[in-house]
Design a protein around this motif. Sequence first.
Motif, PDB file in Angstrom:
ATOM      1  N   LYS A   1      18.291  29.726  58.536  1.00 43.06           N
ATOM      2  CA  LYS A   1      19.788  30.465  58.116  1.00 43.06           C
ATOM      3  C   LYS A   1      20.790  30.384  57.126  1.00 43.06           C
ATOM      4  CE  LYS A   1      20.387  29.019  62.721  1.00 43.06           C
ATOM      5  NZ  LYS A   1      20.972  28.636  64.002  1.00 43.06           N
ATOM      6  N   ILE A   2      21.420  31.239  56.667  1.00 45.67           N
ATOM      7  CA  ILE A   2      21.808  31.527  55.260  1.00 45.67           C
ATOM      8  C   ILE A   2      23.207  32.338  55.837  1.00 45.67           C
ATOM      9  CG2 ILE A   2      20.057  31.706  53.873  1.00 45.67           C
ATOM     10  CD1 ILE A   2      20.442  34.444  53.516  1.00 45.67           C
ATOM     11  N   ASP A   3      24.250  32.159  54.897  1.00 41.31           N
ATOM     12  CA  ASP A   3      25.555  33.101  55.471  1.00 41.31           C
ATOM     13  C   ASP A   3      26.258  33.635  53.987  1.00 41.31           C
ATOM     14  OD1 ASP A   3      25.799  31.754  58.120  1.00 41.31           O
ATOM     15  OD2 ASP A   3      27.666  30.925  57.567  1.00 41.31           O
TER      16      ASP A   3
ATOM     17  N   GLY B   1      26.866  41.537  59.674  1.00 40.16           N
ATOM     18  CA  GLY B   1      27.212  40.990  61.535  1.00 40.16           C
ATOM     19  C   GLY B   1      26.301  39.998  61.167  1.00 40.16           C
ATOM     20  N   LYS B   2      24.867  40.738  61.590  1.00 43.02           N
ATOM     21  CA  LYS B   2      24.383  39.253  62.020  1.00 43.02           C
ATOM     22  C   LYS B   2      22.842  39.576  61.665  1.00 43.02           C
ATOM     23  CE  LYS B   2      22.920  35.123  63.920  1.00 43.02           C
ATOM     24  NZ  LYS B   2      23.461  34.396  65.351  1.00 43.02           N
ATOM     25  N   LYS B   3      21.592  39.609  61.359  1.00 40.84           N
ATOM     26  CA  LYS B   3      20.115  40.326  61.312  1.00 40.84           C
ATOM     27  C   LYS B   3      19.101  39.152  61.162  1.00 40.84           C
ATOM     28  CE  LYS B   3      21.987  43.406  58.732  1.00 40.84           C
ATOM     29  NZ  LYS B   3      22.016  45.019  58.045  1.00 40.84           N
ATOM     30  N   SER B   4      18.096  39.279  61.573  1.00 41.18           N
ATOM     31  CA  SER B   4      16.574  39.050  60.485  1.00 41.18           C
ATOM     32  C   SER B   4      16.439  39.424  59.228  1.00 41.18           C
ATOM     33  CB  SER B   4      15.414  38.507  61.522  1.00 41.18           C
ATOM     34  OG  SER B   4      16.465  37.539  62.120  1.00 41.18           O
ATOM     35  N   VAL B   5      16.048  39.082  58.591  1.00 41.97           N
ATOM     36  CA  VAL B   5      15.599  39.544  56.934  1.00 41.97           C
ATOM     37  C   VAL B   5      14.107  38.525  56.273  1.00 41.97           C
ATOM     38  CG1 VAL B   5      17.921  38.774  56.281  1.00 41.97           C
ATOM     39  CG2 VAL B   5      16.521  41.333  55.232  1.00 41.97           C
ATOM     40  N   ASP B   6      13.538  39.199  55.002  1.00 45.97           N
ATOM     41  CA  ASP B   6      13.115  38.841  54.486  1.00 45.97           C
ATOM     42  C   ASP B   6      13.499  38.723  53.600  1.00 45.97           C
ATOM     43  OD1 ASP B   6      10.678  38.206  56.360  1.00 45.97           O
ATOM     44  OD2 ASP B   6       9.662  40.081  55.838  1.00 45.97           O
TER      45      ASP B   6
ATOM     46  N   LEU C   1      18.795  34.629  45.314  1.00 47.41           N
ATOM     47  CA  LEU C   1      18.437  34.633  46.579  1.00 47.41           C
ATOM     48  C   LEU C   1      18.495  36.286  46.929  1.00 47.41           C
ATOM     49  CD1 LEU C   1      18.465  32.356  50.248  1.00 47.41           C
ATOM     50  CD2 LEU C   1      17.277  32.335  48.917  1.00 47.41           C
ATOM     51  N   TYR C   2      17.182  36.829  46.753  1.00 44.69           N
ATOM     52  CA  TYR C   2      17.808  38.084  46.347  1.00 44.69           C
ATOM     53  C   TYR C   2      17.584  38.822  47.808  1.00 44.69           C
ATOM     54  CZ  TYR C   2      17.200  43.234  46.616  1.00 44.69           C
ATOM     55  OH  TYR C   2      17.403  44.594  46.354  1.00 44.69           O
ATOM     56  N   ILE C   3      18.306  38.961  48.345  1.00 45.44           N
ATOM     57  CA  ILE C   3      18.357  39.834  49.895  1.00 45.44           C
ATOM     58  C   ILE C   3      18.782  41.127  49.917  1.00 45.44           C
ATOM     59  CG2 ILE C   3      20.400  39.461  52.026  1.00 45.44           C
ATOM     60  CD1 ILE C   3      21.301  37.116  49.992  1.00 45.44           C
ATOM     61  N   PRO C   4      17.550  41.950  50.292  1.00 45.35           N
ATOM     62  CA  PRO C   4      17.915  43.305  50.402  1.00 45.35           C
ATOM     63  C   PRO C   4      18.937  43.985  51.540  1.00 45.35           C
ATOM     64  CG  PRO C   4      15.218  42.620  50.816  1.00 45.35           C
ATOM     65  CD  PRO C   4      16.144  41.498  50.874  1.00 45.35           C
ATOM     66  N   GLY C   5      19.879  45.089  50.854  1.00 44.14           N
ATOM     67  CA  GLY C   5      20.638  45.248  52.269  1.00 44.14           C
ATOM     68  C   GLY C   5      22.079  44.853  51.134  1.00 44.14           C
ATOM     69  N   TYR C   6      21.793  43.921  50.503  1.00 47.33           N
ATOM     70  CA  TYR C   6      23.089  42.564  50.273  1.00 47.33           C
ATOM     71  C   TYR C   6      23.404  41.976  48.470  1.00 47.33           C
ATOM     72  CZ  TYR C   6      26.316  38.967  49.990  1.00 47.33           C
ATOM     73  OH  TYR C   6      26.946  38.445  50.099  1.00 47.33           O
ATOM     74  N   GLY C   7      21.725  42.179  48.031  1.00 44.80           N
ATOM     75  CA  GLY C   7      21.861  41.437  46.685  1.00 44.80           C
ATOM     76  C   GLY C   7      21.258  40.099  46.374  1.00 44.80           C
ATOM     77  N   TYR C   8      22.061  39.702  45.078  1.00 48.48           N
ATOM     78  CA  TYR C   8      21.333  38.236  44.583  1.00 48.48           C
ATOM     79  C   TYR C   8      22.355  37.917  45.322  1.00 48.48           C
ATOM     80  CZ  TYR C   8      18.706  40.607  41.705  1.00 48.48           C
ATOM     81  OH  TYR C   8      16.961  41.146  41.394  1.00 48.48           O
TER      82      TYR C   8
ATOM     83  N   VAL D   1      17.739  34.234  59.253  1.00 42.95           N
ATOM     84  CA  VAL D   1      18.512  34.832  59.749  1.00 42.95           C
ATOM     85  C   VAL D   1      19.845  34.639  58.549  1.00 42.95           C
ATOM     86  CG1 VAL D   1      19.933  35.451  62.100  1.00 42.95           C
ATOM     87  CG2 VAL D   1      17.994  34.355  62.186  1.00 42.95           C
ATOM     88  N   ALA D   2      20.184  35.893  58.775  1.00 50.51           N
ATOM     89  CA  ALA D   2      21.772  36.200  58.118  1.00 50.51           C
ATOM     90  C   ALA D   2      22.564  36.335  58.796  1.00 50.51           C
ATOM     91  CB  ALA D   2      20.725  37.262  56.661  1.00 50.51           C
TER      92      ALA D   2
END
Length: 211
Positions: A152-154, A168-173, A131-138, A81-82
């Motif tokens: 959980k990550i911020d 905002g806030k979302k669940s992501v792989d 970490l690589y977070i799709p929609g955000y980057g590294y 959950v990011a």
Amino acid sequence: MNGKQFVSIVALFILVLTAFASDGYSYNVVGDHGVSSTFGIKETKEGQRVVKKRTVSASSLTQVIDKADVFHEQYPKVRVVATGYYAGYESTGKNPSHPSYGITYSGVKVRRDDYSTIAADLRVFPLGTILYIPGYGYGVVADKGGAIRGHKIDLYFETKQDVFSQWGKKSVDVYIVKKGEGKVTEAFLNSLNEKGIAAMAEPVSGKQQTE
């Protein structure tokens, strides 16, 4: 480097070239003196001297990288959950006048870049984890938080408006590019961001440079 990694890197290279081409980026050389741009790097040519400067924003790079998500399938994937946050009072309880405003638990300053600072539960993702977070980057784990427990990550953003409009806030792989060893330095972050997306195509050293 094994065959799978080599194929992944080649695929990434082709996809990134294609993405930039579709976005209208080009390379032009004009005699011995001129300005050219390739893959977001602006080059000013003055005789034998070439001055390079990155001209593509972190958000633009993220859009291009997202077109090459197949590359990240080689890395372990985990569901989290990011939540977006920024350095201000609503997220950290600190105002700009606070002596540690914008300073992470690791001691480095927050940044939104090709490789941004993020916060996590250090028992799950130690300091220095990439970490690589799709929609955000590294994101490089450089901080922690009292409410951040488990998976959980911020994700750091520069303003409160960016937090709400871009995330905002979302669940992501997310993909674990490298597990951290409990340390983050400004020199390490600078090195990653100087290389930009090219840093994906080479092993990330477990030893970080010191200031």
